[in-house]
Design an enzyme around this catalytic site. Structure first.
Site, PDB file in Angstrom:
ATOM      1  N   ASP A  54       0.944  -1.222   0.054  1.00  0.00           N
ATOM      2  CA  ASP A  54      -0.152   0.106  -0.024  1.00  0.00           C
ATOM      3  C   ASP A  54       1.019   1.221  -0.100  1.00  0.00           C
ATOM      4  O   ASP A  54       1.937   1.211   0.495  1.00  0.00           O
ATOM      5  CB  ASP A  54      -0.855   0.111   1.247  1.00  0.00           C
ATOM      6  CG  ASP A  54      -2.180  -1.024   1.138  1.00  0.00           C
ATOM      7  OD1 ASP A  54      -2.455  -1.324   0.028  1.00  0.00           O
ATOM      8  OD2 ASP A  54      -2.303  -1.602   2.204  1.00  0.00           O
TER       9      ASP A  54
ATOM     10  N   ASP B 136      -7.179  -1.038  -4.429  1.00  0.00           N
ATOM     11  CA  ASP B 136      -8.185  -0.840  -3.629  1.00  0.00           C
ATOM     12  C   ASP B 136      -9.147   0.240  -4.359  1.00  0.00           C
ATOM     13  O   ASP B 136     -10.328   0.429  -4.138  1.00  0.00           O
ATOM     14  CB  ASP B 136      -7.222  -0.249  -2.407  1.00  0.00           C
ATOM     15  CG  ASP B 136      -6.640  -1.537  -1.497  1.00  0.00           C
ATOM     16  OD1 ASP B 136      -6.944  -2.502  -1.755  1.00  0.00           O
ATOM     17  OD2 ASP B 136      -5.830  -0.980  -0.945  1.00  0.00           O
TER      18      ASP B 136
END
Length: 237
Positions: A164, A183
């Site tokens: 991330d 995401d």
């Protein structure tokens, strides 16, 4: 076999009557529910499938490129401040879901992602709607992007930690969980699917009647025949 004309004009039959009732009044051969079929032009399916594939590949490609850049560049420097501090580009590894939930169940996420991808491919078989193809492409690309991390990244296969990199307003996820391109694609795709459902857009490219959800089966509704109020209207006609 033709039915005898009842003497009633077809134009007097309420429009809510099913097709078989209209045929009976007009003297035509009756159509049964087994005779009713719906077909989707092959060209529409190919266009939707092609668009789905393009979007999915683009999402996966961008997600992979950004993750590789993050691990090779951002991981070895201070967080990158973007848009005046609205977004910070950082390097984090997530073994769980959002907010690092279920971090001890990393092996479960590849199974869930694989099931989601399988369901999407099954749904795609009957999808000819361009908006639905776009939504499914985003969801597929997002699910596949994070699945790749789970399978191939450290610490070991099927237990990989997702990379991330985007953090809102600060560089330590103080306001919102750190997320990645996959995401974002998942979020956009799911939001678009919900919008399509609420606006009555079906996956076959048609639109549901007002007040009817997009997921309702129009064939079953049509083949039921007239409602009791419709029968009364027919008798009074």
């Amino acid at each position: 076999m033709r039915q005898r004309d009842s003497g009633r004009a077809a134009g007097r039959v309420p429009i809510r009557y099913a097709l078989r009732h209209l045929q009976a009044v007009g003297g035509a051969a009756l159509t049964t529910q087994d005779d009713i079929t719906t077909t989707t032009p092959r060209g529409s399916l190919r266009r939707a499938w092609g668009l789905f594939g393009i979007i999915a590949v683009v999402v996966i490609g961008i997600d992979l490129a950004v993750k590789e850049w993050t691990t090779s560049v951002i991981a070895h420097r201070e967080p990158l401040k973007v848009l005046g501090g609205l977004i910070y580009v950082v390097h984090t590894r997530n073994s769980g879901a959002a907010f690092s939930m279920f971090s001890d169940l990393t092996w479960v996420f590849p199974i869930i992602a694989t099931a989601v991808i399988g369901c999407l491919l099954f749904i795609l078989r009957s999808t000819s709607s361009v908006p639905w193809a776009v939504a499914l492409g985003f969801v597929f690309g997002g699910a596949a992007g994070n699945l790749g991390d789970r399978i191939f990244r450290a610490p070991k296969p099927f237990h990989g930690h997702v990379v991330d990199m985007f953090s809102f307003l600060d560089d330590h996820a103080g306001h919102f969980p750190v997320f990645n391109i996959a995401d974002s694609a998942l979020t956009v795709g799911v939001a678009l699917m919900i919008l399509l459902e609420f606006t009555g857009r079906r996956r076959d490219g048609t639109r549901a009647p007002k007040g009817q959800p997009a997921g309702a089966d129009p064939l079953k509704e049509w083949a039921k025949g007239p409602s009791p109020s419709g029968d009364q209207e027919g008798r009074n006609a």
